[in-house]
Design a protein around this motif. Structure first.
Motif, PDB file in Angstrom:
ATOM      1  N   PRO A 299       0.812  -1.231   0.000  1.00 47.35           N
ATOM      2  CA  PRO A 299       0.000   0.000   0.000  1.00 47.35           C
ATOM      3  C   PRO A 299       0.840   1.273   0.000  1.00 47.35           C
ATOM      4  CG  PRO A 299      -0.910  -1.557   1.554  1.00 47.35           C
ATOM      5  CD  PRO A 299       0.402  -2.125   1.083  1.00 47.35           C
ATOM      6  N   ALA A 300       2.008   1.242   0.622  1.00 44.50           N
ATOM      7  CA  ALA A 300       2.872   2.427   0.618  1.00 44.50           C
ATOM      8  C   ALA A 300       3.372   2.710  -0.797  1.00 44.50           C
ATOM      9  CB  ALA A 300       4.048   2.234   1.569  1.00 44.50           C
ATOM     10  N   LEU A 301       3.658   1.663  -1.535  1.00 43.50           N
ATOM     11  CA  LEU A 301       4.099   1.827  -2.919  1.00 43.50           C
ATOM     12  C   LEU A 301       2.984   2.430  -3.765  1.00 43.50           C
ATOM     13  CD1 LEU A 301       6.242   1.402  -5.065  1.00 43.50           C
ATOM     14  CD2 LEU A 301       5.338  -0.899  -5.409  1.00 43.50           C
ATOM     15  N   TYR A 302       1.756   1.988  -3.541  1.00 40.28           N
ATOM     16  CA  TYR A 302       0.613   2.555  -4.263  1.00 40.28           C
ATOM     17  C   TYR A 302       0.460   4.033  -3.951  1.00 40.28           C
ATOM     18  CZ  TYR A 302      -0.919  -2.216  -5.319  1.00 40.28           C
ATOM     19  OH  TYR A 302      -1.007  -3.494  -5.777  1.00 40.28           O
ATOM     20  N   ALA A 303       0.639   4.399  -2.688  1.00 38.93           N
ATOM     21  CA  ALA A 303       0.517   5.800  -2.297  1.00 38.93           C
ATOM     22  C   ALA A 303       1.584   6.659  -2.980  1.00 38.93           C
ATOM     23  CB  ALA A 303       0.614   5.938  -0.785  1.00 38.93           C
ATOM     24  N   VAL A 304       2.798   6.142  -3.069  1.00 36.57           N
ATOM     25  CA  VAL A 304       3.875   6.885  -3.722  1.00 36.57           C
ATOM     26  C   VAL A 304       3.582   7.042  -5.215  1.00 36.57           C
ATOM     27  CG1 VAL A 304       6.316   6.773  -4.376  1.00 36.57           C
ATOM     28  CG2 VAL A 304       5.631   6.255  -2.038  1.00 36.57           C
ATOM     29  N   VAL A 305       3.128   5.978  -5.852  1.00 37.33           N
ATOM     30  CA  VAL A 305       2.826   6.038  -7.284  1.00 37.33           C
ATOM     31  C   VAL A 305       1.689   7.012  -7.549  1.00 37.33           C
ATOM     32  CG1 VAL A 305       1.925   4.697  -9.215  1.00 37.33           C
ATOM     33  CG2 VAL A 305       3.749   3.761  -7.801  1.00 37.33           C
ATOM     34  N   ILE A 306       0.649   6.966  -6.733  1.00 36.50           N
ATOM     35  CA  ILE A 306      -0.484   7.879  -6.916  1.00 36.50           C
ATOM     36  C   ILE A 306      -0.048   9.316  -6.686  1.00 36.50           C
ATOM     37  CG2 ILE A 306      -2.693   8.577  -5.922  1.00 36.50           C
ATOM     38  CD1 ILE A 306      -3.271   5.576  -5.545  1.00 36.50           C
ATOM     39  N   THR A 307       0.767   9.553  -5.670  1.00 41.02           N
ATOM     40  CA  THR A 307       1.253  10.904  -5.402  1.00 41.02           C
ATOM     41  C   THR A 307       2.084  11.429  -6.570  1.00 41.02           C
ATOM     42  OG1 THR A 307       1.290  10.440  -3.043  1.00 41.02           O
ATOM     43  CG2 THR A 307       2.583  12.326  -3.796  1.00 41.02           C
ATOM     44  N   LEU A 308       2.958  10.598  -7.096  1.00 37.94           N
ATOM     45  CA  LEU A 308       3.765  11.016  -8.243  1.00 37.94           C
ATOM     46  C   LEU A 308       2.895  11.277  -9.464  1.00 37.94           C
ATOM     47  CD1 LEU A 308       6.895   8.722  -7.934  1.00 37.94           C
ATOM     48  CD2 LEU A 308       6.763  11.177  -7.563  1.00 37.94           C
ATOM     49  N   ALA A 309       1.888  10.445  -9.676  1.00 40.44           N
ATOM     50  CA  ALA A 309       0.991  10.649 -10.815  1.00 40.44           C
ATOM     51  C   ALA A 309       0.235  11.966 -10.677  1.00 40.44           C
ATOM     52  CB  ALA A 309       0.021   9.482 -10.932  1.00 40.44           C
ATOM     53  N   VAL A 310      -0.209  12.280  -9.475  1.00 36.52           N
ATOM     54  CA  VAL A 310      -0.916  13.547  -9.250  1.00 36.52           C
ATOM     55  C   VAL A 310       0.019  14.730  -9.474  1.00 36.52           C
ATOM     56  CG1 VAL A 310      -2.012  14.962  -7.461  1.00 36.52           C
ATOM     57  CG2 VAL A 310      -2.674  12.572  -7.744  1.00 36.52           C
TER      58      VAL A 310
ATOM     59  N   ALA B 290      -0.437  17.519 -12.301  1.00 36.04           N
ATOM     60  CA  ALA B 290      -0.543  18.938 -11.963  1.00 36.04           C
ATOM     61  C   ALA B 290       0.484  19.757 -12.740  1.00 36.04           C
ATOM     62  CB  ALA B 290      -0.349  19.142 -10.460  1.00 36.04           C
ATOM     63  N   LEU B 291       1.675  19.214 -12.914  1.00 37.20           N
ATOM     64  CA  LEU B 291       2.700  19.908 -13.689  1.00 37.20           C
ATOM     65  C   LEU B 291       2.272  20.055 -15.146  1.00 37.20           C
ATOM     66  CD1 LEU B 291       6.064  20.303 -12.910  1.00 37.20           C
ATOM     67  CD2 LEU B 291       6.022  19.050 -15.031  1.00 37.20           C
ATOM     68  N   LEU B 292       1.702  19.009 -15.719  1.00 37.00           N
ATOM     69  CA  LEU B 292       1.236  19.068 -17.104  1.00 37.00           C
ATOM     70  C   LEU B 292       0.076  20.051 -17.259  1.00 37.00           C
ATOM     71  CD1 LEU B 292       1.382  15.304 -18.085  1.00 37.00           C
ATOM     72  CD2 LEU B 292       2.821  17.144 -18.936  1.00 37.00           C
ATOM     73  N   VAL B 293      -0.863  20.013 -16.336  1.00 35.71           N
ATOM     74  CA  VAL B 293      -1.998  20.936 -16.404  1.00 35.71           C
ATOM     75  C   VAL B 293      -1.519  22.375 -16.258  1.00 35.71           C
ATOM     76  CG1 VAL B 293      -4.074  21.678 -15.165  1.00 35.71           C
ATOM     77  CG2 VAL B 293      -3.719  19.271 -15.661  1.00 35.71           C
ATOM     78  N   GLY B 294      -0.574  22.603 -15.370  1.00 38.10           N
ATOM     79  CA  GLY B 294      -0.017  23.940 -15.213  1.00 38.10           C
ATOM     80  C   GLY B 294       0.665  24.416 -16.485  1.00 38.10           C
TER      81      GLY B 294
END
Length: 59
Positions: free
Chosen positions: A2-13, A17-21
């Protein structure tokens, strides 16, 4: 895992956000891009919605 999933989701977000910006900045600098960018954002949003539904159905 689950910690790995959280890191992947955080990086994806963060990358999202960088792309949208970047897109918002490009449209702000060149207003002629407003139409094509709006169409692209609508397409990506539709694909994200389908992906979210597929992931929700998989659980």
């Amino acid at each position: 895992m689950p910690a790995l999933y959280a890191v992947v989701i955080t990086l994806a977000v963060l990358v999202g956000a960088l792309l949208v910006g970047g897109v918002f900045y490009a449209v702000h600098r060149r207003p002629a891009l407003n139409g094509p960018v709006t169409a692209a954002v609508a397409t990506v949003s539709a694909l994200a919605a389908v992906l979210a539904l597929a992931l929700a159905a998989a659980r």
